[in-house]
Design an enzyme around this catalytic site. Structure first.
Site, PDB file in Angstrom:
ATOM      1  N   SER A   1       0.661  -1.417   0.032  1.00  0.00           N
ATOM      2  CA  SER A   1       0.162   0.131  -0.049  1.00  0.00           C
ATOM      3  C   SER A   1       0.846   1.185   0.106  1.00  0.00           C
ATOM      4  O   SER A   1       0.261   2.221   0.025  1.00  0.00           O
ATOM      5  CB  SER A   1      -0.805  -0.050   1.220  1.00  0.00           C
ATOM      6  OG  SER A   1      -0.278  -0.460   2.330  1.00  0.00           O
TER       7      SER A   1
ATOM      8  N   GLU B   1      -6.032  -0.486  -7.263  1.00  0.00           N
ATOM      9  CA  GLU B   1      -5.169   0.355  -8.138  1.00  0.00           C
ATOM     10  C   GLU B   1      -4.124  -0.375  -8.645  1.00  0.00           C
ATOM     11  O   GLU B   1      -3.570  -1.293  -8.336  1.00  0.00           O
ATOM     12  CB  GLU B   1      -4.399   1.390  -7.057  1.00  0.00           C
ATOM     13  CG  GLU B   1      -5.364   2.583  -6.728  1.00  0.00           C
ATOM     14  CD  GLU B   1      -4.534   3.365  -5.712  1.00  0.00           C
ATOM     15  OE1 GLU B   1      -5.188   4.539  -5.703  1.00  0.00           O
ATOM     16  OE2 GLU B   1      -3.975   2.970  -4.700  1.00  0.00           O
TER      17      GLU B   1
ATOM     18  N   ASN C   1      -4.811   6.551  -1.272  1.00  0.00           N
ATOM     19  CA  ASN C   1      -4.372   6.731   0.177  1.00  0.00           C
ATOM     20  C   ASN C   1      -3.809   8.093   0.291  1.00  0.00           C
ATOM     21  O   ASN C   1      -3.703   8.777   1.322  1.00  0.00           O
ATOM     22  CB  ASN C   1      -3.490   5.543   0.568  1.00  0.00           C
ATOM     23  CG  ASN C   1      -3.919   4.281   0.860  1.00  0.00           C
ATOM     24  OD1 ASN C   1      -5.191   4.201   1.318  1.00  0.00           O
ATOM     25  ND2 ASN C   1      -3.406   3.278   0.743  1.00  0.00           N
TER      26      ASN C   1
HETATM   27  P1  NAI Z   1      -0.948  -9.333   7.545  1.00  0.00           P
HETATM   28  O1  NAI Z   1      -0.022  -8.940   8.558  1.00  0.00           O
HETATM   29  O2  NAI Z   1      -2.515  -9.547   8.069  1.00  0.00           O
HETATM   30  O3  NAI Z   1      -0.799 -10.675   6.776  1.00  0.00           O
HETATM   31  C1  NAI Z   1       0.760 -10.706   6.179  1.00  0.00           C
HETATM   32  C2  NAI Z   1       0.613 -12.474   6.135  1.00  0.00           C
HETATM   33  O4  NAI Z   1       1.975 -12.672   5.432  1.00  0.00           O
HETATM   34  C3  NAI Z   1       0.909 -13.080   7.667  1.00  0.00           C
HETATM   35  O5  NAI Z   1       0.129 -14.006   7.435  1.00  0.00           O
HETATM   36  C4  NAI Z   1       2.401 -13.666   7.352  1.00  0.00           C
HETATM   37  O6  NAI Z   1       2.482 -14.885   7.984  1.00  0.00           O
HETATM   38  C5  NAI Z   1       2.690 -13.657   5.800  1.00  0.00           C
HETATM   39  N1  NAI Z   1       3.870 -13.533   5.331  1.00  0.00           N
HETATM   40  C6  NAI Z   1       4.820 -12.729   5.955  1.00  0.00           C
HETATM   41  N2  NAI Z   1       6.150 -12.908   5.068  1.00  0.00           N
HETATM   42  C7  NAI Z   1       5.879 -14.142   4.538  1.00  0.00           C
HETATM   43  C8  NAI Z   1       6.766 -14.983   3.609  1.00  0.00           C
HETATM   44  N3  NAI Z   1       7.940 -14.520   3.419  1.00  0.00           N
HETATM   45  N4  NAI Z   1       6.180 -15.800   3.054  1.00  0.00           N
HETATM   46  C9  NAI Z   1       5.007 -16.220   3.094  1.00  0.00           C
HETATM   47  N5  NAI Z   1       4.114 -15.390   3.850  1.00  0.00           N
HETATM   48  C10 NAI Z   1       4.529 -14.419   4.504  1.00  0.00           C
HETATM   49  O7  NAI Z   1      -1.092  -8.105   6.302  1.00  0.00           O
HETATM   50  P2  NAI Z   1      -2.089  -7.461   5.583  1.00  0.00           P
HETATM   51  O8  NAI Z   1      -2.718  -6.530   6.265  1.00  0.00           O
HETATM   52  O9  NAI Z   1      -3.086  -8.485   5.040  1.00  0.00           O
HETATM   53  O10 NAI Z   1      -1.069  -6.636   4.678  1.00  0.00           O
HETATM   54  C11 NAI Z   1      -0.526  -7.445   3.519  1.00  0.00           C
HETATM   55  C12 NAI Z   1      -0.115  -6.507   2.286  1.00  0.00           C
HETATM   56  O11 NAI Z   1      -0.959  -5.715   1.752  1.00  0.00           O
HETATM   57  C13 NAI Z   1       1.041  -5.282   3.026  1.00  0.00           C
HETATM   58  O12 NAI Z   1       1.743  -4.947   1.853  1.00  0.00           O
HETATM   59  C14 NAI Z   1      -0.077  -4.130   3.238  1.00  0.00           C
HETATM   60  O13 NAI Z   1       0.584  -3.004   3.125  1.00  0.00           O
HETATM   61  C15 NAI Z   1      -0.943  -4.406   2.093  1.00  0.00           C
HETATM   62  N6  NAI Z   1      -2.266  -3.854   2.300  1.00  0.00           N
HETATM   63  C16 NAI Z   1      -2.964  -3.908   3.382  1.00  0.00           C
HETATM   64  C17 NAI Z   1      -4.328  -3.386   3.731  1.00  0.00           C
HETATM   65  C18 NAI Z   1      -4.883  -3.452   4.966  1.00  0.00           C
HETATM   66  O14 NAI Z   1      -6.027  -2.726   5.090  1.00  0.00           O
HETATM   67  N7  NAI Z   1      -4.651  -4.173   5.739  1.00  0.00           N
HETATM   68  C19 NAI Z   1      -4.863  -2.706   2.639  1.00  0.00           C
HETATM   69  C20 NAI Z   1      -4.057  -2.633   1.370  1.00  0.00           C
HETATM   70  C21 NAI Z   1      -3.041  -3.340   1.131  1.00  0.00           C
END
Ligand code: NAI
Length: 681
Positions: free
Chosen positions: A417, A450, A488
């Site tokens: 993001s 996006e 954002n």
């Molecule tokens: P989250 O913390 O809920 O999930 C991330 C997941 O990735 C975790 O389950 C973790 O175990 C896994 N992970 C981390 N490193 C890993 C690896 N090397 N191999 C496999 N799995 C791995 O995070 P979230 O909120 O889902 O965010 C994920 C991405 O999406 C980020 O880049 C964030 O900026 C983006 N994003 C988040 C939004 C939100 O509202 N939470 C909205 C839009 C984008």
């Protein structure tokens, strides 16, 4: 025997039944232009003179029956009289059909919307195909009007006031079986029986369906005033009258004229003629075309991926994976351990149950979604979506490991993001394959994605990413890989102003009320709490470092004490059972206006800055991004449209006033001076 015109073709079969085929020339979709209506009228006059056994109206377009009036023609209506002429034309054609003494059938497949449904209502019977693609609706309120070609005059007596008004006030669509249940259609059959079902109705000519006594009662003059009050109250919860006049106008004409078809028809026409020239309808039509524009992106690509691999099964990755499986893709979902994938699988099951309902389809969707903690799907995937922690080092590490195992033409899409793609491509041998697919939370609800183009992203990969976004029924918005991308970045100053206001002592409820009064779907304080204050702080820091902006201390303080918003039970508001507890607040109109100005001016100023920096290709695309990505007041047509209709000069002057009163953060962006010089609206 056949009789062909430009858009309609009539053929008479051996039972002396006329089959009138609608196949609008030069278009893949049937819609009613003035010309098509005139032609239908001529056809109906000529058919009447042949005295056939009956008439069946059907569409030759594969995608559906009739999508409604040609919305393009709305944009050419400038006066109330022109609108009335168009409305009366449609009414007179459909009245001619309704007055036929011979049996008439509308044979419906695919979508049947607005004017299409009104034509079907003017037939004695309606037969629909039994499949998920067949949907009937009167969605005019979504364009700031209501049915005006006899829709309300004919639907209310057919299914009863309550059911008819519910359909027209929400604009929601019904599948064939649902439509049959309320009495809107007579017969729902599989494709292969469609013609036979229509023929049987003509030959047997049963008495037309009538609503039950309770439904009839809801149209009575005793029940109407009471029901109208309840309806107004319900509509007010989602669409205030000062912003959305159409549903209220519809309730009024129904209350006054139901049971008198002639009076109802006249009232419909008069009311729609007034509404159609109202800024709300004009802006909602503009929004409709913005949506069409986004839908058209990626249409030229013949990219047809089959297998999607998602890495990261957290909030976003888990929901992206289940959404792709719902839309028919084969999906593998990877995370660090099976335990981390399990909650995403549970959420997927709940989503499929909610959306698909039929056990067979739910099982098929679950079969398409495979937990894959070892990442075996990487080698087979056509597109890999990365949604792991928002940390450039961790993402780069993952890419180094993934890329050698990917198919050489597979796309690597990141859901980051805030991290510019250029920081991530360092880790890749084929940087051209990296693109951003920035989904919004919650994935199943937010239409916008996006599509982030980095300096290295190839044009082909970008087009493929847009095509894929359409294939999962989302709206792609191409943006440059600049901090915060578009949505954002524009939202953040608005959220930060809300935090500043709160730290000045303004009640959160009052701040939110000022924003919803402007037309935002949710106030900024509640929005920040829902997103999570830690996430807001993180994105704000990324943006602040690039744009030299200040972050109100209050945000850091709340995060430090663990008040992270809804997810922690407390942020700016307290949450009970996931709902914000909002103490009663009061404020004068002047105070609300000042708050609203401060919030919106910062948002608009950032929008202007994005236009100047060409983060998106046009003002229209910016408007589309903010409407479909944040719900920005649709009746205002988007931030740029709002600036144009309010007057850029006046807003710029107001920004200057705020700069002297509240500080440098209101300094007008240099882009204001040349706003509408080079780009169209
Ligand atoms: P989250 O913390 O809920 O999930 C991330 C997941 O990735 C975790 O389950 C973790 O175990 C896994 N992970 C981390 N490193 C890993 C690896 N090397 N191999 C496999 N799995 C791995 O995070 P979230 O909120 O889902 O965010 C994920 C991405 O999406 C980020 O880049 C964030 O900026 C983006 N994003 C988040 C939004 C939100 O509202 N939470 C909205 C839009 C984008």
């Amino acid at each position: 025997m056949t009789d062909t015109d430009n858009h309609f073709r009539a053929e008479t079969d051996s039972d002396n039944i006329v089959w009138l085929h609608f196949d609008r020339a030069g278009s893949g979709t049937n819609t009613f232009s003035t010309e098509a209506l005139h032609e239908l009228d001529r056809q109906l006059q000529s058919i009447a003179t042949q005295c056939p056994r009956g008439l069946v109206i059907l569409s030759d377009k594969p995608n559906g029956f009739i999508a409604g009036a040609d919305i393009e023609s709305f944009t050419r209506i400038e006066t109330e009289q022109q609108a009335l002429d168009f409305l009366r034309l449609g009414q007179s054609v459909f009245n001619r059909l309704a007055a036929y003494t011979l049996p008439t059938v509308a044979l419906i497949h695919g979508f049947c919307m607005g004017g299409g449904t009104e034509l079907a209502l003017a037939c004695r019977y309606r037969v629909t195909r039994d499949d998920p693609a067949t949907r009937l609706a009167l969605p005019e309120v979504r364009l700031g009007i209501h049915p005006g070609w006899g829709g309300s005059a004919r639907l209310t007596p057919l299914v009863g006031g309550l059911k008819a008004m519910d359909l027209m006030l929400t604009g929601r669509s019904l599948a064939g079986r649902q439509a049959k249940r309320i009495g809107l259609v007579d017969s729902v059959v599989p494709e292969r029986h469609l013609r036979a079902a229509a023929r049987r109705l003509i030959l047997e000519a049963p008495a037309p369906a009538r609503p039950g006594w309770l439904d009839r009662l809801s149209n009575s003059f005793i029940a109407r005033p009471l029901l109208a009050t309840v309806m107004r109250r319900q509509v007010a919860k989602r669409a205030p009258q000062e912003h959305y006049p159409a549903p209220y106008a519809l309730i009024d004409i129904w209350r006054q004229h139901a049971n008198d078809t002639g009076a109802m028809l006249e009232a419909e026409a008069q009311s729609v003629a007034r509404l159609i020239n109202d800024p709300t309808a004009r802006n909602l039509v503009h929004v409709f075309f913005l949506q069409e524009q986004l839908k058209g992106l990626g249409r030229d690509s013949d990219y047809r991926p089959e297998h999607v691999h998602v890495v990261g099964a957290g909030t976003m990755g888990g929901d992206i994976a289940s959404w792709c499986a719902l839309r028919g893709f084969r999906v593998t979902l990877q995370d660090q351990s099976p335990e981390r994938i399990a909650p995403a699988m549970q959420r997927a099951h709940a989503l499929f149950r909610r959306k698909l309902k039929q056990p067979r389809e739910i099982t098929a969707a679950m079969d398409r979604l495979l937990p894959d903690h070892k990442g075996l799907g990487v080698a087979r995937a056509d597109i890999i979506i990365e949604a792991i922690f928002e940390d450039a080092d961790v993402k780069r590490g993952l890419y180094r490991e993934l890329e050698p195992r990917m198919k050489t033409d597979a796309i690597l899409a990141t859901n980051t993001s805030s991290i510019p793609l250029e920081e991530l491509t360092e880790a890749l041998a084929r940087p051209g394959q990296l693109v951003g697919l920035h989904f919004f939370n919650p994935v199943a609800k937010m239409q916008l994605v996006e599509v982030v183009n980095g300096a290295s992203t190839t044009a082909e990969v970008s087009a493929q990413a847009m095509a894929f976004t359409r294939q999962i029924d989302r709206l792609p918005l191409p943006v440059t890989s600049t901090p915060g991308f578009l949505v954002n970045r524009i939202l953040m100053p608005y959220l930060m102003e809300a935090v500043t206001l709160e730290s000045e002592g303004v009640a959160p409820g009052l701040i939110d009320r000022a924003a919803t009064g402007f037309g935002m779907p949710m106030g900024p304080v509640e929005l920040a709490d829902s997103v999570g204050l830690d996430i807001c702080l993180h994105v704000a820091k990324v943006l602040a470092s690039h744009f030299n902006a200040e972050i109100p201390e209050r945000l850091q303080q709340l995060v430090d004490v663990g008040r992270l918003g809804r997810k922690s039970g407390r942020g700016f508001y307290e949450y009970r059972k996931g709902k914000a507890v909002k103490p009663k607040v009061s404020g004068s109109d002047a105070q609300l206006e000042e708050i609203s100005d401060r919030l919106m001016l910062r948002l608009l100023n950032e929008a202007v800055s994005c236009v100047r920096e060409q983060v998106v290709g046009s003002n229209d695309l910016l408007d589309a991004g903010m409407i479909f990505g944040t719900g920005f007041a649709p009746f205002r047509g988007g931030p740029m449209h709002h600036i144009q209709s309010t007057g850029a000069g006046a807003l710029q002057a107001r920004l200057q006033q705020c700069t002297s009163r509240y500080g440098e953060r209101f300094t007008p962006d240099p882009g204001w001076d040349s706003l509408f010089d080079t780009q169209g609206g």
